[in-house]
Design an enzyme around this catalytic site. Structure first.
Site, short mmCIF file in Angstrom:
data_model
loop_
_atom_site.label_atom_id
_atom_site.label_comp_id
_atom_site.label_asym_id
_atom_site.label_seq_id
_atom_site.Cartn_x
_atom_site.Cartn_y
_atom_site.Cartn_z
N SER A 23 0.83 -1.21 0.00
CA SER A 23 0.00 0.00 0.00
C SER A 23 0.87 1.26 0.00
O SER A 23 1.86 1.35 0.73
CB SER A 23 -0.89 -0.02 1.25
OG SER A 23 -1.55 1.23 1.40
N LYS A 51 -3.59 3.08 -1.79
CA LYS A 51 -2.97 3.81 -0.69
C LYS A 51 -3.99 3.89 0.44
O LYS A 51 -5.18 3.89 0.20
CB LYS A 51 -2.60 5.21 -1.18
CG LYS A 51 -1.97 6.03 -0.10
CD LYS A 51 -1.11 7.17 -0.59
CE LYS A 51 -0.49 7.87 0.63
NZ LYS A 51 0.37 6.98 1.41
N GLY A 78 2.81 10.72 5.78
CA GLY A 78 1.72 11.18 6.63
C GLY A 78 0.33 10.98 6.06
O GLY A 78 -0.61 11.71 6.41
N CYS A 136 -1.56 2.93 13.52
CA CYS A 136 -1.94 4.29 13.89
C CYS A 136 -2.43 4.31 15.33
O CYS A 136 -2.95 3.32 15.84
CB CYS A 136 -3.06 4.79 13.00
SG CYS A 136 -4.59 3.91 13.26
N THR A 198 6.31 -0.24 7.81
CA THR A 198 7.67 0.31 7.99
C THR A 198 8.10 0.30 9.46
O THR A 198 7.27 0.36 10.37
CB THR A 198 7.72 1.75 7.46
OG1 THR A 198 6.68 2.50 8.09
CG2 THR A 198 7.54 1.80 5.96
N GLY A 248 8.61 -6.39 2.62
CA GLY A 248 9.70 -5.73 3.33
C GLY A 248 10.99 -5.96 2.55
O GLY A 248 11.63 -6.99 2.70
N GLY A 249 11.30 -5.04 1.66
CA GLY A 249 12.57 -5.11 0.93
C GLY A 249 12.61 -6.10 -0.21
O GLY A 249 13.68 -6.40 -0.72
#
Ligand SMILES: Cc1cc2nc3c(=O)[nH]c(=O)nc-3n(C[C@H](O)[C@H](O)[C@H](O)COP(=O)(O)O)c2cc1C
Length: 317
Positions: A23, A51, A78, A136, A198, A248-249
């Site tokens: 995303s 997103k 953000g 969040c 992240t 992740g990567g």
């Protein structure tokens, strides 16, 4: 191997292959404007994850929003977005033209907000699955929804009755015990998990030694986080029975094969798409080539008890 040999069912949704986008890392609407309908003919992913959207529109963080590390990115974007109504009115009609199932990522700053998002997005036939971005803080409790198993379960219990669509819980790696959070999500009705989001990080301006990012801290992604992500995917997949999307990567078919071997059912390409917008397709092709050469699906990692009493990992034949 034919195209259909790649296909799979994920939470009851037919996918032509196992490679999704992370995303927020591929803007399909902007890409369509840049590349035209060629994008639809050679779409790089087997499902598209939007997103993250929030209930109200958001401007996002002040600039600068990105810092390049030797092996990845720190972003402090953000979550700028048009809000639920703006998304439904202007983005959704464009995203439904993509040739793959659509996953809509949502984030609520309270359980009520999350419920409103899930209810409205869940009403739309064009949406195949909903991803709950739990990285969040809940403004009511101050707890990060996905960092705490009980908080995760409460959020899931609130939204589960509101839709019959598959719910994917996106786990944060910034938690004491991601497998416990995954187990709480599973227990409260999640259909799948995706991980990792992240890792928290920071960069300083080399001249002023003040925070570089407008948001002060940001999220680390890319090759720098791959080993952490692989371990978390393995730990979570060992703990829960629901399927996982590992990310992740991931930048090659070999990396994707590692995540599948560690227990993921699907993988997602994120930061690599900024370097190479066709990365999703390349990763899928490289993965296919690896499978063809192996003559089988990649082997799966299994946890075995080591002589020292800890857990050791072994590749099963
Ligand atoms: C610029 C940027 C924006 C992102 N936006 C979102 C987002 O909106 N929602 C979300 O759940 N994850 C978001 N992520 C996290 C990615 O989806 C992914 O979980 C993470 O970057 C790890 O994968 P990668 O190392 O392949 O990028 C974002 C990552 C980046 C780099």
């Amino acid at each position: 191997m034919t195209a259909s040999a790649r296909s799979l069912e994920f939470c009851g949704v037919a996918l032509r292959g196992p490679v999704l986008n992370g995303s927020g890392t591929f803007d399909a609407i902007a890409a369509r404007r840049a590349f035209g309908d060629v994008l639809l003919e050679r779409f790089p992913f087997d499902a598209f994850v939007s997103k993250t959207i929030t209930l109200e529109p958001r401007q996002g963080n002040p600039p600068p929003r990105l810092w390049e590390t030797p092996a990845g990115l720190i972003n402090s974007i953000g979550l700028p977005n048009k809000g639920l109504e703006g998304f439904l009115a202007s983005d959704l009609p464009e995203l439904v033209e993509l040739p793959v199932p659509l996953v809509v990522s949502v984030m609520g700053f309270s359980r009520d907000e999350l419920a409103a998002l899930v209810e409205r997005v869940g009403e739309r036939d064009e949406v195949a699955m909903i991803e709950l971005n739990f990285s969040c803080p809940n403004v009511e409790t101050g707890l990060v929804m996905g960092a705490d198993p009980a908080e995760t379960a409460r959020a899931l219990e609130r939204v589960r009755p509101l839709t019959s669509k598959p719910l994917i819980v996106k786990l944060t790696p910034n938690a004491d015990d991601p497998p416990a959070v995954a187990a709480a999500a599973e227990g409260a009705g999640a259909d799948a998990v995706s991980l990792i989001n992240t890792l928290k990080g920071m960069a300083l301006d080399p001249d002023t030694r003040r925070p570089w990012l407008g948001g002060v801290t940001g999220g680390v992604s890319g090759p720098a986080v791959r080993a952490v992500a692989l371990e978390q995917v393995h730990a979570v997949s060992t703990r829960v029975a629901i399927p996982a999307i590992g990310m992740g990567g991931i930048a090659s078919g070999r990396h994707a094969a590692d995540f599948l071997a560690a227990g993921a059912t699907c993988v997602a390409v994120g930061t690599e798409s900024f370097r190479d917008p066709a990365a999703g397709r390349r990763v899928a092709e490289e993965l296919e080539e690896l499978r063809r050469r192996a003559g089988t699906r990649p082997t799966r990692l299994e946890a075995t008890a080591s002589p020292s009493g800890g857990q050791a990992a072994a590749f099963s034949p």
